[in-house]
Design an enzyme around this catalytic site. Structure first.
Site, short mmCIF file in Angstrom:
data_model
loop_
_atom_site.label_atom_id
_atom_site.label_comp_id
_atom_site.label_asym_id
_atom_site.label_seq_id
_atom_site.Cartn_x
_atom_site.Cartn_y
_atom_site.Cartn_z
N GLN A 85 0.83 -1.20 0.00
CA GLN A 85 0.00 0.00 0.00
C GLN A 85 0.87 1.25 0.00
O GLN A 85 0.62 2.20 -0.76
CB GLN A 85 -0.91 0.00 1.23
CG GLN A 85 -1.94 1.12 1.22
CD GLN A 85 -2.83 1.04 -0.01
OE1 GLN A 85 -3.39 0.00 -0.31
NE2 GLN A 85 -2.91 2.13 -0.75
N HIS A 121 2.33 2.96 -3.20
CA HIS A 121 1.47 3.68 -4.16
C HIS A 121 1.84 5.15 -4.26
O HIS A 121 1.75 5.76 -5.32
CB HIS A 121 0.00 3.56 -3.76
CG HIS A 121 -0.67 2.37 -4.35
ND1 HIS A 121 -0.75 2.15 -5.70
CD2 HIS A 121 -1.28 1.30 -3.76
CE1 HIS A 121 -1.38 1.00 -5.92
NE2 HIS A 121 -1.70 0.46 -4.77
N GLU A 127 -10.49 1.72 2.61
CA GLU A 127 -10.68 1.21 1.25
C GLU A 127 -10.42 -0.31 1.24
O GLU A 127 -11.23 -1.07 0.74
CB GLU A 127 -9.68 1.92 0.33
CG GLU A 127 -9.76 1.50 -1.12
CD GLU A 127 -8.60 2.06 -1.94
OE1 GLU A 127 -7.64 2.59 -1.34
OE2 GLU A 127 -8.66 1.94 -3.18
N HIS A 128 -9.27 -0.71 1.78
CA HIS A 128 -8.94 -2.14 1.88
C HIS A 128 -8.82 -2.52 3.35
O HIS A 128 -8.14 -1.83 4.11
CB HIS A 128 -7.58 -2.45 1.23
CG HIS A 128 -7.47 -2.00 -0.19
ND1 HIS A 128 -6.87 -0.81 -0.55
CD2 HIS A 128 -7.89 -2.59 -1.34
CE1 HIS A 128 -6.92 -0.69 -1.87
NE2 HIS A 128 -7.52 -1.75 -2.38
N HIS A 188 -53.91 13.70 -10.21
CA HIS A 188 -53.38 12.36 -9.94
C HIS A 188 -54.54 11.40 -9.61
O HIS A 188 -54.56 10.27 -10.05
CB HIS A 188 -52.39 12.39 -8.77
CG HIS A 188 -51.03 12.90 -9.13
ND1 HIS A 188 -50.80 14.18 -9.54
CD2 HIS A 188 -49.82 12.27 -9.17
CE1 HIS A 188 -49.51 14.34 -9.80
NE2 HIS A 188 -48.89 13.19 -9.58
N ASP A 230 -6.13 -6.53 -6.19
CA ASP A 230 -5.66 -5.44 -7.06
C ASP A 230 -5.56 -5.91 -8.51
O ASP A 230 -5.74 -5.12 -9.44
CB ASP A 230 -4.27 -4.96 -6.61
CG ASP A 230 -4.32 -4.14 -5.34
OD1 ASP A 230 -5.42 -3.65 -5.00
OD2 ASP A 230 -3.27 -3.99 -4.68
#
Lengths: 425, 425
Positions: free
Chosen positions: A255, A258, A322-323, A415, A356
């Site tokens: 991670q 990145h 996220e993960h 209606h 991934d």
């Protein structure tokens, strides 16, 4: 690296904070780029390519010849890997296809949903050091499965005006209909507004730098939808005494590599596992080519010791990663308690890299706490779910009174009349 | 009323245009309101209620006593109708619940999705002449089914400081956890930022005037999700020679009575049916209490004669209506061709009112052409779909090489290493 021993719950709010993204600065630049692309179309894109990519282009269109050549220059080994990943991603996303289920809510009142692919979608793939062909798979495969008829892809060229062959190979393999050499906010502007070469689309997908992110937000002012709001990538690892420090360290580093803004959190109930994981990180990082970036990310990371795994999961729900890697023995036990996360990896062998690239799940996931209110990309992201209803004459008779009473109570006579006039007939 | 006989395809772009919404003017006001609510919380809301609703409130909280009293003052007939509608809406939205489907994409690599309700959601219900309790049903029922733990509702009080009893009754019936007297952009600000009384939420649902719409857009800057972008309500009716002019007229009028900006389009292959529908409109409108608004809407409506039903459906796909009524004999034949629409009503007895109130489908639908890229509200709108994956040691062995090759080709060594280190062990 910040180490926290048994942090109090009232400290959590501080610990789950993400870096604040500066939006204001770029908004004027984005508005200017959209104006330029609206006015000058392809010409604007070519000028921006010269300016930002140092590439001299005659056209933004990638030719069939370039695509064919790319196919030849990708190694057979990589092709086979991409094809295997494609198979798994296709299989998992195909399982997300919903059949038509007709529901008779009242006798002879029949309701159902049918999915229709969004007709025109655009995929943005960033340039830079890493050629993200895996993201091409993640964003094009579900588009094709959903039945999107136009799937375009924009990505910036290198200085020679070329696109990485693996990106071109993946794009043609996964049904991208047209590929363009355009990067940054200007590519997003082109997909929003259309140019002579690039068609406008109804929804834009894909990652990018702060300009791309801001441009996608800006595109919404033109009625274009986007996959989701964005932020730096994140992992939260929960480890018990059965976790393997070497593996945890490798996951945290994957991670961290990145980018310097990547978010890394490690929570353990076992002090020894935490200490060994830190030691392992210090060893493994030495061998990484991207260790500079990884180190910067780790400098801001949090390592926490907590009393119970329940508490670790609670913290994770507040953080909404996220993960989420559950490197714990009895992971099944904790699944029902997971409320906010993008994607969850279970046990010692489900490394984040699997998701991934190739296990089949999508890697486009909500970051920055958005796992509280957004899902990752799936087949759903590419379809509209249209509701249908059929009422027979008898069906309307069965339900008519209910509708009339409610319409009247809301003061909407027309209606009501739409029912009354039919019942009278 | 604009009448078009066999309009050429190159005229369609003009015909599908929606009124342009002026956004710029309100954005400063919205920013100011958010600042005020952030600074002064409940106090700001009470001041705004005085200013905009002419109501003197001591608190924004609706008491249990008020809710109980509302229950007593709603007629049994209306209660029964609301309960019947609730049954149907519940049944249809329950059918949208997805089971867990585990997919073994590669041997011992298992992927699946699980749904989790968004923990905190907010529903906005406008005030004004019509008490929209039907929208309470549409927005609260799926929230409860999705398992959202906090479902709050904000709606402006009348001059006496009261909420319409039918709104309170519907809210408590459908699992709303807390109700507040707050309207307009300030209610949206409160649900975004939180105040002493009103909790902040992760997603905001519901219709409103241009200030509410702008406030919902603005809320996204704070990480809050919204149901969908908004615009005036719309219907497109396609009628063949078997349509009933009385019914078509009633449906067009039920759309037109929503407001002067409502969009009404009628397309027929049969001149006589069109002429009789227009004649019927002129008769029916006289009896409507809201005929002023309906007439304004009709003044801007389009009535078209086309050669074939295929052409009518083509036009509808370009227009992408919120509501599409297929008042044609062989409606089944045209369903596969419908690509862009919010909700579709089939045959002569499926009037829009049925879906507005009680058939079971949701009436919160994409307007303004957003049916091209958005779905209406459904159970999906209230959940996050979290992906999970489990790989055994053997599973990672089976897939490891693929991941390693791809990670290496993307230049992400740590991603590769997370696999290699496990395979070596």
């Amino acid at each position: 690296m910040f180490i926290h021993r048994y942090p109090q719950k009232n400290k959590w709010a501080e610990l789950v904070k993400r870096p604040i993204l500066k939006k204001e600065k770029v908004s004027e630049i984005i508005a200017e780029i959209f104006k330029e692309v609206e006015k000058n179309g392809d010409e604007a894109l070519l000028t921006y390519s010269q300016k930002f990519d140092s590439a001299e282009l005659n056209t933004v269109i990638v030719s069939q010849n370039e695509i064919d050549e790319a196919g030849n220059s990708v190694s057979d080994e990589l092709k086979a890997a991409i094809q295997k990943a494609k198979e798994n991603i296709t299989q998992f996303h195909t399982s997300q296809q919903a059949g038509i289920q007709k529901i008779e809510t009242t006798q002879e009142v029949i309701c159902w949903r049918e999915n229709r692919g969004i007709e025109k979608v655009g995929i943005y793939i960033p340039g830079g050091t890493a050629p993200l062909f895996s993201t091409v798979l993640m964003l094009a495969i579900p588009a094709q499965l959903a039945g999107c008829s136009e799937i375009i892809l924009c990505t910036p060229p290198d200085k020679k005006g070329n696109i990485n062959p693996a990106i071109l190979y993946a794009a043609q393999l996964c049904g991208v209909t047209r590929i363009f050499k355009a990067g940054g906010a200007q590519a997003v502007a082109a997909m929003t507004l259309g140019t002579e070469s690039i068609p406008n689309v109804y929804k834009i997908f894909g990652p990018g730098n702060q300009y791309v992110v801001a441009a996608k937000e800006y595109a919404q002012n033109y009625g274009v939808a986007i996959d989701m709001p964005a932020g730096p990538s994140e992992v939260l690892v929960i480890a018990d005494e059965k976790a393997v420090p070497e593996f945890c360290a490798a996951d945290l580093l994957s991670q961290a590599e990145h980018g310097s803004d990547s978010q890394v959190i490690f929570i353990s109930t076992d002090l020894k596992i935490m200490e060994e994981t830190i030691e392992e990180i210090n060893q493994q990082i030495k061998k990484l080519p991207r260790n500079g970036m990884a180190q910067q990310s780790l400098d801001n990371s949090h390592f926490m010791i907590v009393k119970t795994l329940e508490e670790a999961v609670d913290f994770s729900n507040v953080y909404a990663p996220e993960h989420l890697i559950l490197a714990v023995k009895d992971f099944e036990k904790y699944i029902p308690s997971i409320r906010n996360a993008g994607s969850v990896f279970l046990g010692n062998y489900a490394c984040e890299s699997a998701g991934d690239y190739a296990s089949g799940t999508n890697h486009t996931l909500p970051t920055n706490g958005f796992a509280k209110n957004y899902s990752g990309v799936s087949l759903d992201s590419y379809v509209k779910k249209i509701t249908f209803q059929y009422l027979s004459k008898q069906g309307l008779k069965n339900l008519g009174k209910t509708i009339e009473i409610m319409a009247e109570a809301e003061g909407l006579s027309a209606h009501k009349n739409a029912v009354s006039i039919r019942l009278k007939k």
